[in-house]
Design a protein around this motif. Structure first.
Motif, PDB file in Angstrom:
ATOM      1  N   VAL A 179       0.834  -1.200   0.000  1.00  0.00           N
ATOM      2  CA  VAL A 179       0.000   0.000   0.000  1.00  0.00           C
ATOM      3  C   VAL A 179       0.872   1.254   0.000  1.00  0.00           C
ATOM      4  O   VAL A 179       0.592   2.222  -0.730  1.00  0.00           O
ATOM      5  CB  VAL A 179      -0.951   0.002   1.219  1.00  0.00           C
ATOM      6  N   ALA A 204     -11.646  -0.691  -9.554  1.00  0.00           N
ATOM      7  CA  ALA A 204     -11.730   0.440  -8.631  1.00  0.00           C
ATOM      8  C   ALA A 204     -13.139   1.009  -8.693  1.00  0.00           C
ATOM      9  O   ALA A 204     -13.765   1.037  -9.755  1.00  0.00           O
ATOM     10  CB  ALA A 204     -10.708   1.518  -8.988  1.00  0.00           C
ATOM     11  N   VAL A 228      -6.305   6.325 -10.311  1.00  0.00           N
ATOM     12  CA  VAL A 228      -5.562   6.540  -9.069  1.00  0.00           C
ATOM     13  C   VAL A 228      -4.621   7.730  -9.208  1.00  0.00           C
ATOM     14  O   VAL A 228      -4.545   8.605  -8.335  1.00  0.00           O
ATOM     15  CB  VAL A 228      -4.778   5.269  -8.682  1.00  0.00           C
ATOM     16  N   SER A 258      -6.124   1.098   4.525  1.00  0.00           N
ATOM     17  CA  SER A 258      -6.691   2.203   3.757  1.00  0.00           C
ATOM     18  C   SER A 258      -5.822   3.432   3.888  1.00  0.00           C
ATOM     19  O   SER A 258      -5.116   3.616   4.885  1.00  0.00           O
ATOM     20  CB  SER A 258      -8.109   2.521   4.254  1.00  0.00           C
ATOM     21  N   VAL A 271      -9.406   5.711   0.799  1.00  0.00           N
ATOM     22  CA  VAL A 271      -9.259   4.704  -0.244  1.00  0.00           C
ATOM     23  C   VAL A 271      -8.902   3.392   0.435  1.00  0.00           C
ATOM     24  O   VAL A 271      -7.837   3.267   1.048  1.00  0.00           O
ATOM     25  CB  VAL A 271      -8.176   5.080  -1.273  1.00  0.00           C
ATOM     26  N   PHE A 273      -8.024  -0.615   0.331  1.00  0.00           N
ATOM     27  CA  PHE A 273      -7.331  -1.534  -0.568  1.00  0.00           C
ATOM     28  C   PHE A 273      -7.672  -2.977  -0.228  1.00  0.00           C
ATOM     29  O   PHE A 273      -7.706  -3.363   0.947  1.00  0.00           O
ATOM     30  CB  PHE A 273      -5.805  -1.369  -0.437  1.00  0.00           C
ATOM     31  N   VAL A 280      -2.435  -5.295  -5.608  1.00  0.00           N
ATOM     32  CA  VAL A 280      -3.705  -4.639  -5.301  1.00  0.00           C
ATOM     33  C   VAL A 280      -4.781  -5.175  -6.244  1.00  0.00           C
ATOM     34  O   VAL A 280      -4.654  -5.080  -7.471  1.00  0.00           O
ATOM     35  CB  VAL A 280      -3.579  -3.112  -5.440  1.00  0.00           C
ATOM     36  N   SER A 282      -8.354  -4.563  -5.642  1.00  0.00           N
ATOM     37  CA  SER A 282      -9.466  -3.626  -5.776  1.00  0.00           C
ATOM     38  C   SER A 282      -9.273  -2.450  -4.837  1.00  0.00           C
ATOM     39  O   SER A 282      -8.584  -2.547  -3.814  1.00  0.00           O
ATOM     40  CB  SER A 282     -10.808  -4.314  -5.502  1.00  0.00           C
ATOM     41  N   LEU A 283      -9.876  -1.331  -5.231  1.00  0.00           N
ATOM     42  CA  LEU A 283      -9.828  -0.108  -4.437  1.00  0.00           C
ATOM     43  C   LEU A 283     -11.234   0.463  -4.333  1.00  0.00           C
ATOM     44  O   LEU A 283     -12.027   0.363  -5.274  1.00  0.00           O
ATOM     45  CB  LEU A 283      -8.915   0.940  -5.078  1.00  0.00           C
TER      46      LEU A 283
END
Length: 312
Positions: A179, A204, A228, A258, A271, A273, A280, A282-283
């Motif tokens: 992250v 996302a 992002v 997050s 955000v 994660f 990663v 998904s966000l």
């Protein structure tokens, strides 16, 4: 109402709120459901209630089912504008977290995926996965047969698993490093590094600062990376919207690491994660003030670690 009856209800309040939050995905709606259940408890013939905890669980569950089936809720969800309300680690509304299933059931990813379930499937799934109710008790709570309870939970598990994209129980330190690296790449503008840190099927979801009528969704690594980078790129317009130059902290939100953008003592964006196999997956970007209200209440009472980025 006598003090013993009030104390009995208060002893169940956190559990009821956790159940309602998992069913509704909204802390504000969950609080309303718990308050309504208290009013019903107050008006009930309590001498005839043999097991108050079971009675209260059934009342709250049905209040939530009524909410999920309401015309307003159906319209909001069908319009594609609904998103779970995030909660900071330690919030009692997150409820039990002893097992992987309990932790997963309150993640933003699973709360979002549960939108694909019918209200009854959702209730059966939550009662079984998060609270370990046997099917016989679930049947009594939902006024269905035991076999129907088993079928609802089975279908719910299949539907959630079929579209589950991320989230594992890996090394927390390694997840934090991913992250932090992702955030550093986003702030520096290294889009190619962002792409490399994403899974092949990364997604996302963003509420567009609460300004968009529908949620914004991105489904390829390149589009996710671009979203992002655009989101984390500092601009004067964003600073004005945030009320200053935010600092960026890393915290646990709904069990997921997050990034929180904080101006003064106010969280202006989050955000969350989901990390899978070192990347990663998904966000979930949330910046609408109403969705961050309860998280902000908790943040003001929280002693955060030093920000990973002191100023934008």
């Amino acid at each position: 109402m006598d003090s013993a009856s009030i104390e009995r209800f208060e002893a169940s309040r956190d559990r009821l709120a956790s159940l309602a939050y998992r069913l509704l995905g909204s802390a504000a709606d969950a609080e309303d459901a718990v308050q309504d259940s208290f009013l019903r408890w107050q008006a009930a013939d309590r001498e005839r209630i043999e097991v108050p905890e079971a009675w209260l669980t059934k009342v709250v569950t049905h209040l939530c089912l009524d909410q999920l089936r309401s015309a307003h809720a159906r319209h909001e969800r069908a319009a594609g504008a609904w998103m779970p309300e995030p909660l900071l680690e330690g919030d009692p509304m997150l409820g039990p977290a002893e097992t992987f299933e309990q932790r997963e059931s309150v993640s933003l990813a699973v709360l979002t995926l549960m939108e694909r379930l019918s209200p009854t499937e959702r209730a059966a799934y939550v009662l079984r996965e998060a609270f370990s109710y046997p099917h016989a008790e679930i049947a009594g709570i939902l006024d269905i047969s035991e076999s129907a309870s088993q079928q609802h939970v089975h279908r719910a598990r299949i539907r959630v698993a079929a579209v589950r994209r991320g989230g594992d129980e890996g090394d927390p330190a390694a997840t934090r490093r991913i992250v932090e690296e992702f955030l550093a790449a986003a702030m520096s503008g290294r889009t190619e590094r962002l792409v490399a840190l994403l899974t092949d099927d990364a997604t996302a979801v963003s509420d567009g600062y609460g300004l968009a009528r529908r949620l914004l969704r991105y489904t390829t690594r390149e589009r996710v990376a671009s979203y992002v980078r655009a989101g984390f790129k500092p601009t004067e317009a964003k600073r004005r919207l945030a009320g200053g130059s935010p600092a960026f902290h890393i915290a646990l939100v709904n069990g997921s690491l997050s990034v929180l953008a904080v101006t003064g003592d106010r969280v202006v964006g989050a955000v969350a994660f989901e990390v899978s196999n070192g990347k990663v997956a998904s966000l979930y970007g949330i910046a609408a003030a109403d969705r961050l209200a309860r998280l902000n209440e908790a943040w003001r009472q929280h002693e955060p670690d030093a920000p990973v980025i002191p100023a934008w």
